[in-house]
Design a protein around this motif. Structure first.
Motif: not given
Lengths: 333, 212
Positions: B121-126
């Motif tokens: 998903g290529k998501a990071e924290l926050r």
């Protein structure tokens, strides 16, 4: 919720059964997994075009399967991306040996499911290219968002690329053309009312009697700005100005003007919008060379419209005019 | 104390039950900043999972998690299908051949699964996604396990971190997924994906600390 349905769980299945009952001369429908293919698929030696996305946008995409447009469409549940196995089976069913182009609208779910499907198809030795449509100027394109949504330009890309594939353009050339259409198309939409996803049973959002949502997406997701209701002329300018300034469309440009209903807005209102659009474009010296007016990329029963402008070159115009024979678009045949 | 196959099964079943119970709530959260289908889609997927996993003959934990993954991938759709599918595939890959897991092994499996979801998903924290619940949960579990905490204590810390991470999504402006289209307007709403991820971590704590 008032809808002409039988059981909520059967909405997509029964819609597909209706399509095949009505249009078996043009398309075949496969169930579990669900996909629609043109009646003569696979066409040997032809680049195949596969698109798909959530249901609820009819006639997109299932209504655009047929000669001169898509080879297959994968309908997900209402407003839900299709699954990788579904996209893979559709890809295999239409692969004629010349490769398959996936036309994907820029939504996180669509991208993830089409990426997984493309990986699986490649493992089966099918050459797949994907082009992502992201034409919605209402969304800031930045590192901090999922990027612009794919909306109205998708319909135009499917028609134009479908014509090129029908004339046996290579996968590489059709993909290149699709990117060119995307690069030259810009859209923006608005809503007068929300819509009700059958499984949710109530409107996705509330919009007051004197309010409208500018920059709405095609899934009932709220737009960027809620404003007081305005006249058709004012709304048309609110949508058209950001579109024109974004590309930007310049004096002397020739365009295809697409005025689309979100599902609940009747043709009589679309023509009032078209009238204002034509005047606006005339004022900035942009020439409408072709036009499409009607419900083609809808959001269930939402009232509202979207405007798409596509800057045409001679090849795009010629391919737009080429024959097409699908349940949703038909000319020249 | 080790995590047994039966507890693994009851984790998957418990997650399915929690999704069914919270179906309307998840969809409500999604209608505020998304497209009003998260509960419906996850429930469709987990119901299909429940129909399959009860009758897996002679399966190990890896096969249980992989079956869950493939079923979610083919039935959920949306972004949640590939993302939760990837999560369970990560758990399955990390538990190959295992019929029971130590606290450390469960921690390693959850770490691998969360990494796989981040890569997909290529998501990071926050970013206001599942990761905001999952990453703190995996971190807390790993730290507790390294400190030699009991399974109960480690799982409780894991669940608490997920819950806090979920609540911490409320003020965030979404940077991934459909909520990101709202820009600033996405602030003030709890992320539905982080919420279902908290349910997952909670189901693990409940199943792995219960007697079977």
């Amino acid at each position: 919720m008032k809808k002409l349905i039988n059981r909520v769980e059967d909405v997509v299945k029964e819609e597909l059964e209706g399509i095949v009952a009505a249009h078996s001369d043009l398309v075949r429908v496969h169930f579990a997994p669900n996909y629609v293919v043109r009646a003569d698929a696979p066409v040997s030696g032809k680049t195949a075009l596969v698109s798909g996305g959530g249901s609820g946008h009819e006639p997109m995409h299932g209504g655009f399967v047929g000669m001169g447009m898509l080879d297959a469409a994968c309908p997900g549940e209402v407003f839900t991306s299709p699954t990788p196995d579904q996209i893979l089976e559709a890809t295999k069913a239409v692969s004629g040996g010349a490769g398959v182009l996936h036309i994907v609208k820029n939504y996180t779910g669509d991208i993830l499911n089409f990426e997984m499907a493309a990986d699986l198809a490649k493992a089966d030795d099918i050459e797949v290219e994907a082009v992502v449509i992201n034409d919605d100027v209402a969304v800031q394109d930045s590192l901090y968002t999922a990027g612009r949504r794919g909306v109205g330009t998708t319909v135009l890309a499917e028609k134009i690329c479908g014509a090129a594939a029908e004339a046996h353009a290579s996968l590489k050339d059709v993909a290149e053309l699709c990117r060119r259409v995307n690069a030259n198309g810009r859209s923006m939409g608005m809503a007068l009312t929300s819509c009700t996803v059958p499984a949710a049973g109530k409107p996705t959002f509330d919009l007051g009697e004197q309010e409208m949502e500018i920059g709405i997406g095609i899934h009932g997701e709220p737009g960027r700005e809620r404003r007081a209701l305005a006249t058709a002329d004012e709304v048309t300018e609110m949508l058209t100005r950001p579109i024109v300034e974004d590309l930007p469309f310049k004096r002397g440009d020739k365009v295809l003007a697409f005025v689309n209903s979100m599902g609940g807005t009747p043709l009589i209102e679309l023509y009032i919008v078209y009238r204002a659009l034509a005047r606006y474009l005339d004022g900035v010296g942009v020439k409408i060379e072709r036009r499409l007016i009607g419900p083609y990329i809808t959001s269930l029963e939402m009232a509202g419209c979207s405007i798409t402008l596509l800057r045409l070159d001679d090849e795009m115009t010629r391919l737009w005019d080429a024959p097409v024979n699908t349940p949703g678009l038909r000319w020249g045949v | 104390m080790a995590i047994t196959y039966d507890q693994g099964l009851s984790f998957v079943q418990g997650f399915g039950a929690a999704i069914a119970e919270n179906k309307a709530y998840l969809t409500q959260l999604d209608s505020e900043i998304g497209d009003a289908d998260h509960g419906t889609n996850m429930d469709r997927g987990m119901q299909a999972v429940l129909a399959k996993v009860g009758s897996l003959e002679g399966a190990d934990l890896s096969q249980l998690f992989k079956t869950t993954a493939m079923t979610l991938i083919s039935t959920v759709g949306g972004a949640s299908g590939p993302l939760y599918g990837t999560l369970f595939l990560g758990l399955g890959t990390a538990t190959t051949g295992k019929t029971e897991l130590s606290t450390e092994e469960w921690s390693q499996a959850l770490d691998a699964a969360v990494q796989a979801v981040r890569a997909r998903g290529k998501a990071e924290l926050r970013d206001k996604t599942m990761i905001d619940a999952l990453q703190p949960a995996a971190d807390a579990l790993r730290e507790s396990a390294q400190d030699g905490a009991t399974l109960e204590v480690a799982l409780a810390a894991c669940e608490r971190a997920a819950e806090q991470g979920m609540q911490a999504t409320i003020p965030l402006v979404a940077r991934k997924g459909r909520a990101s289209y709202l820009g600033e307007r996405s602030a003030g709403h709890q992320d539905p994906g982080a919420t279902s991820s908290w349910l997952l971590v909670r189901a693990a704590r409940q199943a792995f600390t219960a007697d079977t």
